[in-house]
Motif scaffolding. Sequence first.
Motif, PDB file in Angstrom:
ATOM      1  N   GLU A 304       0.861  -1.123   0.199  1.00 44.30           N
ATOM      2  CA  GLU A 304       0.158   0.535  -0.101  1.00 44.30           C
ATOM      3  C   GLU A 304       0.590   1.260   0.021  1.00 44.30           C
ATOM      4  O   GLU A 304       0.127   2.576  -0.402  1.00 44.30           O
ATOM      5  N   VAL A 305       1.442   1.237   0.951  1.00 47.58           N
ATOM      6  CA  VAL A 305       2.637   2.684   0.991  1.00 47.58           C
ATOM      7  C   VAL A 305       4.095   2.148   0.095  1.00 47.58           C
ATOM      8  O   VAL A 305       4.339   1.709   0.817  1.00 47.58           O
ATOM      9  N   LEU A 306       5.118   2.432  -0.607  1.00 47.88           N
ATOM     10  CA  LEU A 306       5.903   2.439  -1.329  1.00 47.88           C
ATOM     11  C   LEU A 306       6.669   3.993  -0.868  1.00 47.88           C
ATOM     12  O   LEU A 306       6.294   5.126  -1.742  1.00 47.88           O
ATOM     13  N   ASP A 307       8.397   4.120  -0.208  1.00 41.17           N
ATOM     14  CA  ASP A 307       8.246   5.393   0.207  1.00 41.17           C
ATOM     15  C   ASP A 307      10.316   5.146  -0.561  1.00 41.17           C
ATOM     16  O   ASP A 307      11.010   4.156   0.204  1.00 41.17           O
ATOM     17  N   ILE A 331       6.256   7.514  -2.609  1.00 43.02           N
ATOM     18  CA  ILE A 331       7.116   8.513  -2.204  1.00 43.02           C
ATOM     19  C   ILE A 331       8.029   8.532  -3.219  1.00 43.02           C
ATOM     20  O   ILE A 331       8.772   7.749  -2.940  1.00 43.02           O
ATOM     21  N   LEU A 332       8.406   9.544  -4.284  1.00 39.38           N
ATOM     22  CA  LEU A 332       9.819   8.847  -4.079  1.00 39.38           C
ATOM     23  C   LEU A 332      10.574  10.240  -5.190  1.00 39.38           C
ATOM     24  O   LEU A 332      11.807  10.752  -5.806  1.00 39.38           O
ATOM     25  N   ASN A 351       4.320  11.751  -5.175  1.00 40.81           N
ATOM     26  CA  ASN A 351       4.813  12.606  -4.883  1.00 40.81           C
ATOM     27  C   ASN A 351       6.656  12.484  -5.787  1.00 40.81           C
ATOM     28  O   ASN A 351       7.162  11.776  -5.242  1.00 40.81           O
ATOM     29  N   VAL A 352       7.000  13.564  -5.914  1.00 39.80           N
ATOM     30  CA  VAL A 352       8.140  13.341  -7.436  1.00 39.80           C
ATOM     31  C   VAL A 352       8.523  14.740  -6.861  1.00 39.80           C
ATOM     32  O   VAL A 352       9.394  14.540  -7.949  1.00 39.80           O
ATOM     33  N   SER A 353       8.084  15.231  -6.124  1.00 39.33           N
ATOM     34  CA  SER A 353       9.077  16.606  -5.928  1.00 39.33           C
ATOM     35  C   SER A 353      10.556  16.330  -5.967  1.00 39.33           C
ATOM     36  O   SER A 353      10.704  15.010  -4.940  1.00 39.33           O
ATOM     37  N   GLY A 354      11.223  17.470  -6.294  1.00 36.77           N
ATOM     38  CA  GLY A 354      12.559  17.462  -6.201  1.00 36.77           C
ATOM     39  C   GLY A 354      13.585  16.427  -6.984  1.00 36.77           C
ATOM     40  O   GLY A 354      14.440  15.433  -6.455  1.00 36.77           O
ATOM     41  N   ASN A 355      12.104  16.057  -7.900  1.00 36.18           N
ATOM     42  CA  ASN A 355      13.269  15.206  -9.392  1.00 36.18           C
ATOM     43  C   ASN A 355      12.868  16.158 -10.484  1.00 36.18           C
ATOM     44  O   ASN A 355      12.781  16.536 -11.328  1.00 36.18           O
TER      45      ASN A 355
END
Length: 419
Positions: A304-307, A331-332, A351-355
């Motif tokens: 369910e959650v991959l960080d 969260i990537l 969430n892909v911010s900071g790429n």
Amino acid sequence: MFHGKIPEELLAYKNLNIIDISVNNLAGSIPEGIGNLSMLQLLLLSSNRLSGEIPKSISNISNLRRFEANQNNFVGEVPVGITTYIEILDLSHNDLSGVIPSDLLSQSSLQYVDWSNNLLRGTIPERISSSSSLARMRLGSNSLSGSIPAKFATLQYLFYLELENNNFSGSIPPELVELGNLTKPQVMKLQQNKLGGQIPTEIRQLQSLGILNISWNNLTGPIPSSISNLKKLTNVNLQSNNLVGSMPVTLGDLNLLLELNLGGNKLSGSIPRMPPNLQIALNLSSNLFQGPIPDTPSQLTSLEVLDLSNNRFSGEVPDSLLGLVSLTQLILSNNQLSGVLPQFSKHVVVNVSGNPHLIIINEAPSPKTSPESEKMKASVTLWTVVGVEAFICCFIFLCLFFHFLFRDKSRGTREEAIS
Ligand SMILES: *[C@@H]1O[C@H](CO)[C@@H](O)[C@H](O)[C@H]1NC(C)=O
Ligand SMILES: *[C@@H]1O[C@H](CO)[C@@H](O)[C@H](O)[C@H]1NC(C)=O
């Protein structure tokens, strides 16, 4: 909803063997004379507003098996000798202070002790009886310090150990995890302390362990590959330590594991095959992983959650991640990913911010539902109305203009004729 004090008159009933006045609004203190109720086997006072100290006389009741006074406002020290006869003792969620009585673990009847969420300080007493039948011990959320006694290993029935959220330091004694065949520790919660050193390889002995939480400590060294011998593990949380090296390749053998949290360490290397039934979360965030995101997590159809945030993963986000059909959170953020982000279902919060080099293509708006096109339609209608009205206005104006023009002209001709 009883309120007021515990009536002193109660003490006249010398043959009472059960008092259960738990979950009321009782206040005041426990009458000192309670120790004279020598037939008492059960004393349940939980969830009231009782205060004052725990009377020392309670330790004289040789028939008392179970004493629960949790969730009250008791203060002061826990009286020495309280565990002489008692089997089940719950004093959690009070304001008890001082040190743990030195005889806590030297009594052979005690099976369950919960003193969590108090203000206890000092160390865990070293005097541990080899005939102890202690099975569950909860001392979490106090201010206890010192090291975890290696002698815990002699507690052969201990299967549940919670020492979290204290100031324990030193290393995890190998003896603790080297318990004999009789023992079946199932839960070890040591998180939020100051434990250092390495995770002992002897941990492989804890064959019955289901929950291992040593998060938020100062552990160093690698994750021992012997951890994959613990086939009953369901939750492993080693987050926020200083663990180094790569993840043991045998981790994938942990078939019952539902949650693996290794975030906030210094792990590196390649990501091996993951336990197939992970469900709650896989957290590898804030480590030193680099290179492409492997296809390995894509078999995790229950996850369910991959960080994977705050690493140095690079290259494209693999399409295989679309195979994580149960995913709700991905969260990537803060990696070095590039290419085009695959389109995840709208049930996944991504969430892909900071790429900076990752290209995100927004879904094309469908003409019927998109609010943009609705707005456009509305404005088209508006302009049509305005246009038609303007046209009608102009038409009326022109009619009036010609009407007056010709009327004046004909009047002029008429006037000319008159003059
Ligand atoms: C482990 O400890 C952390 C920190 O207290 C907590 O957030 C987490 O829920 C715990 N997990 C388990 C499985 O005990
Ligand atoms: C994963 O672990 C990191 C580091 O401990 C933590 O900050 C983050 O909140 C965790 N992610 C999730 C989804 O809980």
